[in-house]
Design a protein around this motif. Structure first.
Motif, PDB file in Angstrom:
ATOM      1  N   CYS A 117      37.045  41.459  38.131  1.00 31.58           N
ATOM      2  CA  CYS A 117      37.659  42.001  36.848  1.00 31.58           C
ATOM      3  C   CYS A 117      36.667  42.280  35.842  1.00 31.58           C
ATOM      4  N   CYS A 158      32.867  37.855  35.942  1.00 31.64           N
ATOM      5  CA  CYS A 158      33.687  37.995  36.952  1.00 31.64           C
ATOM      6  C   CYS A 158      33.217  39.513  38.074  1.00 31.64           C
ATOM      7  N   CYS A 174      36.787  32.962  38.391  1.00 33.75           N
ATOM      8  CA  CYS A 174      37.412  33.646  37.274  1.00 33.75           C
ATOM      9  C   CYS A 174      38.781  32.989  37.016  1.00 33.75           C
ATOM     10  N   CYS A 221      41.445  35.908  38.318  1.00 37.00           N
ATOM     11  CA  CYS A 221      41.310  36.359  39.655  1.00 37.00           C
ATOM     12  C   CYS A 221      40.881  35.540  40.747  1.00 37.00           C
TER      13      CYS A 221
HETATM   14 ZN   LIG Z   1      38.098  38.152  37.267  1.00 34.83          ZN
END
Ligand SMILES: [Zn+2]
Length: 138
Positions: A115, A112, A79, A82
Motif C-alpha cells: 500500500c 509497505c 504493515c 495490509c
Molecule cells: Zn500496507
C-alpha cells in the motif's frame, strides 16, 4: 505491531468470519463463547482462542502463550494495514511523502511494499516496541 499477520474481521456474520479464517488458515481470537462451540472448532478443523481477560496486556500474554509466538516476535516488520512486509527507505526517498516535522526529526523509515504507506521510528514506535518487549519478557 508485533509482526504477526493479523486481520480485524469487519464482516457481518460469524459464518463469514469462519469461512475467511479457514480459507486463509487463520486462528480466530474471540471473546464469543458461541464461536468456541462451533463444530469446525470443536473438531479441530479451525483453531480458535477464547480470550479470557478484559485487560489488553493479559490478552496479549494469553495469545502468545497459547500460540507459542515468542520466538517469532519482530515488532513493526509488516504493515499494520495490509500485513505485507516493510522495507527500509532512506530519508531522501521519503522526503516528499512525510510531514516536514517528521522529515526533520526522523532518520529511519520503512515503506509497505503493497500500500506504500510510510512508517518511521518516532516516539510512538519506540514506546510500543518497549511495551511489546516488556510484554514478551514479563
Ligand atoms: Zn500496507
Amino acid at each position: 505491531m508485533m509482526g504477526y499477520d493479523a486481520l480485524f474481521f469487519e464482516g457481518s456474520s460469524d459464518s463469514e468470519m469462519i469461512a475467511t479464517a479457514i480459507a486463509e488458515n487463520r486462528v480466530i481470537l474471540t471473546r464469543d463463547t458461541q464461536i468456541m462451540r462451533r463444530r469446525v472448532v470443536t473438531n479441530g478443523q479451525l483453531k480458535a482462542v477464547l480470550i479470557q481477560s478484559d485487560e489488553p496486556e493479559q490478552q496479549v500474554h494469553q495469545v502468545m502463550d497459547t500460540l507459542k509466538l515468542d520466538s517469532q516476535f519482530q515488532p513493526f516488520s509488516i504493515c499494520l494495514e495490509c500485513n505485507q512486509p516493510l522495507v527500509e527507505r532512506s530519508k531522501e526517498e521519503v522526503k516528499e511523502r512525510v510531514p516536514p516535522y517528521v522529515f526533520q526529526t526522523q532518520s529511519q523509515y520503512m515503506e509497505c511494499t503493497a500500500c506504500h504507506r510510510i512508517y518511521w521510528r518516532g516516539t510512538h514506535w519506540q514506546t510500543m516496541t518497549r511495551k511489546l518487549e516488556h510484554l514478551v519478557k514479563g
